[in-house]
Scaffold this motif. Sequence first.
Motif, PDB file in Angstrom:
ATOM      1  N   PRO A  46       0.813  -1.226   0.000  1.00  0.00           N
ATOM      2  CA  PRO A  46       0.000   0.000   0.000  1.00  0.00           C
ATOM      3  C   PRO A  46       0.845   1.275   0.000  1.00  0.00           C
ATOM      4  N   VAL A  47       2.091   1.196   0.527  1.00  0.00           N
ATOM      5  CA  VAL A  47       2.942   2.382   0.565  1.00  0.00           C
ATOM      6  C   VAL A  47       3.523   2.671  -0.826  1.00  0.00           C
ATOM      7  N   GLY A  48       3.497   1.654  -1.704  1.00  0.00           N
ATOM      8  CA  GLY A  48       3.875   1.880  -3.093  1.00  0.00           C
ATOM      9  C   GLY A  48       5.365   1.901  -3.375  1.00  0.00           C
TER      10      GLY A  48
ATOM     11  N   TRP B  97       7.347   0.304   7.821  1.00  0.00           N
ATOM     12  CA  TRP B  97       6.591   1.456   7.322  1.00  0.00           C
ATOM     13  C   TRP B  97       6.626   2.599   8.336  1.00  0.00           C
ATOM     14  N   MET B  98       6.409   2.263   9.625  1.00  0.00           N
ATOM     15  CA  MET B  98       6.435   3.313  10.653  1.00  0.00           C
ATOM     16  C   MET B  98       7.845   3.902  10.777  1.00  0.00           C
ATOM     17  N   GLU B  99       8.852   3.027  10.809  1.00  0.00           N
ATOM     18  CA  GLU B  99      10.217   3.518  11.038  1.00  0.00           C
ATOM     19  C   GLU B  99      10.827   4.109   9.763  1.00  0.00           C
ATOM     20  N   GLY B 100      10.189   3.869   8.623  1.00  0.00           N
ATOM     21  CA  GLY B 100      10.700   4.405   7.367  1.00  0.00           C
ATOM     22  C   GLY B 100       9.895   5.620   6.931  1.00  0.00           C
ATOM     23  N   VAL B 101       8.902   5.369   6.097  1.00  0.00           N
ATOM     24  CA  VAL B 101       8.101   6.443   5.506  1.00  0.00           C
ATOM     25  C   VAL B 101       7.438   7.341   6.559  1.00  0.00           C
ATOM     26  N   PHE B 102       6.780   6.734   7.562  1.00  0.00           N
ATOM     27  CA  PHE B 102       6.080   7.536   8.571  1.00  0.00           C
ATOM     28  C   PHE B 102       7.072   8.404   9.348  1.00  0.00           C
ATOM     29  N   SER B 103       8.181   7.796   9.722  1.00  0.00           N
ATOM     30  CA  SER B 103       9.192   8.530  10.475  1.00  0.00           C
ATOM     31  C   SER B 103       9.718   9.730   9.684  1.00  0.00           C
ATOM     32  N   GLN B 104      10.007   9.497   8.394  1.00  0.00           N
ATOM     33  CA  GLN B 104      10.573  10.581   7.569  1.00  0.00           C
ATOM     34  C   GLN B 104       9.539  11.642   7.214  1.00  0.00           C
ATOM     35  N   GLU B 105       8.331  11.189   6.856  1.00  0.00           N
ATOM     36  CA  GLU B 105       7.342  12.157   6.349  1.00  0.00           C
ATOM     37  C   GLU B 105       6.515  12.801   7.450  1.00  0.00           C
ATOM     38  N   VAL B 106       6.444  12.175   8.610  1.00  0.00           N
ATOM     39  CA  VAL B 106       5.639  12.747   9.691  1.00  0.00           C
ATOM     40  C   VAL B 106       6.518  13.139  10.884  1.00  0.00           C
ATOM     41  N   THR B 107       7.152  12.150  11.509  1.00  0.00           N
ATOM     42  CA  THR B 107       7.870  12.428  12.758  1.00  0.00           C
ATOM     43  C   THR B 107       8.987  13.456  12.569  1.00  0.00           C
ATOM     44  N   ASP B 108       9.808  13.254  11.524  1.00  0.00           N
ATOM     45  CA  ASP B 108      10.916  14.192  11.302  1.00  0.00           C
ATOM     46  C   ASP B 108      10.397  15.611  11.072  1.00  0.00           C
ATOM     47  N   THR B 128       7.243  25.107   6.302  1.00  0.00           N
ATOM     48  CA  THR B 128       6.736  24.289   5.188  1.00  0.00           C
ATOM     49  C   THR B 128       6.773  22.813   5.566  1.00  0.00           C
ATOM     50  N   ALA B 129       7.893  22.392   6.159  1.00  0.00           N
ATOM     51  CA  ALA B 129       8.033  20.989   6.560  1.00  0.00           C
ATOM     52  C   ALA B 129       6.946  20.620   7.565  1.00  0.00           C
ATOM     53  N   ILE B 130       6.673  21.525   8.504  1.00  0.00           N
ATOM     54  CA  ILE B 130       5.654  21.240   9.527  1.00  0.00           C
ATOM     55  C   ILE B 130       4.282  21.063   8.878  1.00  0.00           C
ATOM     56  N   ARG B 131       3.943  21.910   7.922  1.00  0.00           N
ATOM     57  CA  ARG B 131       2.648  21.771   7.232  1.00  0.00           C
ATOM     58  C   ARG B 131       2.577  20.439   6.475  1.00  0.00           C
ATOM     59  N   GLN B 132       3.677  20.091   5.790  1.00  0.00           N
ATOM     60  CA  GLN B 132       3.704  18.799   5.069  1.00  0.00           C
ATOM     61  C   GLN B 132       3.534  17.640   6.059  1.00  0.00           C
ATOM     62  N   GLY B 133       4.145  17.783   7.231  1.00  0.00           N
ATOM     63  CA  GLY B 133       4.065  16.747   8.260  1.00  0.00           C
ATOM     64  C   GLY B 133       2.628  16.494   8.706  1.00  0.00           C
ATOM     65  N   TYR B 134       1.856  17.588   8.927  1.00  0.00           N
ATOM     66  CA  TYR B 134       0.454  17.415   9.350  1.00  0.00           C
ATOM     67  C   TYR B 134      -0.373  16.734   8.270  1.00  0.00           C
ATOM     68  N   THR B 135      -0.153  17.128   7.009  1.00  0.00           N
ATOM     69  CA  THR B 135      -0.914  16.515   5.913  1.00  0.00           C
ATOM     70  C   THR B 135      -0.626  15.013   5.864  1.00  0.00           C
ATOM     71  N   ALA B 136       0.672  14.665   5.919  1.00  0.00           N
ATOM     72  CA  ALA B 136       1.046  13.245   5.860  1.00  0.00           C
ATOM     73  C   ALA B 136       0.497  12.495   7.071  1.00  0.00           C
ATOM     74  N   TYR B 138      -2.267  12.829   8.906  1.00  0.00           N
ATOM     75  CA  TYR B 138      -3.664  12.388   8.841  1.00  0.00           C
ATOM     76  C   TYR B 138      -3.929  11.451   7.661  1.00  0.00           C
ATOM     77  N   PHE B 139      -3.120  11.573   6.625  1.00  0.00           N
ATOM     78  CA  PHE B 139      -3.201  10.620   5.514  1.00  0.00           C
ATOM     79  C   PHE B 139      -2.853   9.211   6.023  1.00  0.00           C
ATOM     80  N   TYR B 140      -1.742   9.112   6.770  1.00  0.00           N
ATOM     81  CA  TYR B 140      -1.318   7.800   7.259  1.00  0.00           C
ATOM     82  C   TYR B 140      -2.212   7.298   8.396  1.00  0.00           C
ATOM     83  N   LEU B 141      -2.750   8.231   9.197  1.00  0.00           N
ATOM     84  CA  LEU B 141      -3.633   7.793  10.287  1.00  0.00           C
ATOM     85  C   LEU B 141      -4.895   7.141   9.725  1.00  0.00           C
ATOM     86  N   GLU B 142      -5.308   7.574   8.547  1.00  0.00           N
ATOM     87  CA  GLU B 142      -6.472   6.926   7.932  1.00  0.00           C
ATOM     88  C   GLU B 142      -6.174   5.467   7.630  1.00  0.00           C
ATOM     89  N   TYR B 143      -4.963   5.222   7.136  1.00  0.00           N
ATOM     90  CA  TYR B 143      -4.570   3.838   6.845  1.00  0.00           C
ATOM     91  C   TYR B 143      -4.494   3.021   8.135  1.00  0.00           C
TER      92      TYR B 143
END
Lengths: 222, 222
Positions: A46-48, B97-108, B128-136, B138-143
């Motif tokens: 799903p992460v693609g 997924w959490m330690e990779g994509v989620f960590s980089q796109e949200v936590t960082d 800008t990074a902070i705004r991108q972080g919030y968008t990512a 809630y996107f990932y929280l849906e998953y």
Amino acid sequence: MRILYHIPLSPACRKIRLILAEKRLPFELMTEKVWEKREEFLKFNPVGTVPVLVEENGLAIPESYAISEYLEEAYPDTSLLGRTLGERVEVRRLVSWMEGVFSQEVTDKLLGEKYMKRFLRKGNPDGTAIRQGYTALYFYLEYLGWLAEMRIWLAGSFFSQADLTAAAYLSSLDFIGDIDWSRIPAVKEWYARVKCRPCFRSLLQDRISGITPPIHYADLDF
Amino acid sequence: MRILYHIPLSPACRKIRLILAEKRLPFELMTEKVWEKREEFLKFNPVGTVPVLVEENGLAIPESYAISEYLEEAYPDTSLLGRTLGERVEVRRLVSWMEGVFSQEVTDKLLGEKYMKRFLRKGNPDGTAIRQGYTALYFYLEYLGWLAEMRIWLAGSFFSQADLTAAAYLSSLDFIGDIDWSRIPAVKEWYARVKCRPCFRSLLQDRISGITPPIHYADLDF
């Protein structure tokens, strides 16, 4: 037939190709244009992202870490993790270092900025990032060289995922001509030994449209 | 006594604290000011990152991935990876997924920009990074919510490292007040169940100078 979905220059994909080949597990390579977000592919992951390995029985295994641990558990005959707890810690420490810090500070900034951005349609390269990438590259290569001088293989006296992971990461950078081997003789000597292994052959035959690797890339006696 | 070198808000460190507690392995916590590059600490992990676990016999285990795999192999009684190959693939896919994509796109981009940059003395937050972080986020929280609705625990019918890793990542963001639980009821219900486990207690008691968590952070009935 087992299928590995990949992108040719992705070091994580190359690592899985090397592990599969070292374990003599036959597989077919399928290039996945991840930016197209193909629906069939998103069912596997799903992460693609690539790599994704799909076994003949249909089991889909995404993520480099999950695939390499799976291959050790499913096909333990040729172990690439070491035997004792301490050996396995050392192998995983080095794998984690390459796939974490090295990937972010070097690969993302060189291969990522110069080529992957174009493939993934993510904009223009960032010159500052590229300069930071080169600085980090030779800083970390010194550490690799120190390991290569102290030990037979990177994690100790046994050939392991640590060697295959590091070689995968360096092979991608070598393909785009970013490694000056004359600066790092100990790393070169170790890399030449990995490069000679049969598992490495397919990587050396890679051809990628739009990028010509330096002549030494496929030369075993470089 | 077993020692875990950590930084309180680091999700990777929190994950290891949770695994140790879930396996009922006693340990002492030591906060490591990684930016000081303490020589004694660099002997445990030349890369200088936390978490690092040091066993009573002196074995030092750096890197979240290496530590969690080590703990499974050294203390297999309470397995947190699942039994079948397929179960273990699913757990490791989610951890990765959490330690990779989620960590980089949200936590960082949230914890990293807003707090870690200050702790690590790395400059000012990037809006800008902070705004991108919030968008990512809630996107990932849906998953995550979709997984939580479909299954008893995130990776299936069994409690695993996937739950502990995801809970560790969310707990760090919750500490800084970045999660609006009312938007994600399915995730909230799952998180409440993880939060009630004895292994979670020490995380809820964390106090960090300069940051006051929201009242609901330590509330089991939030």
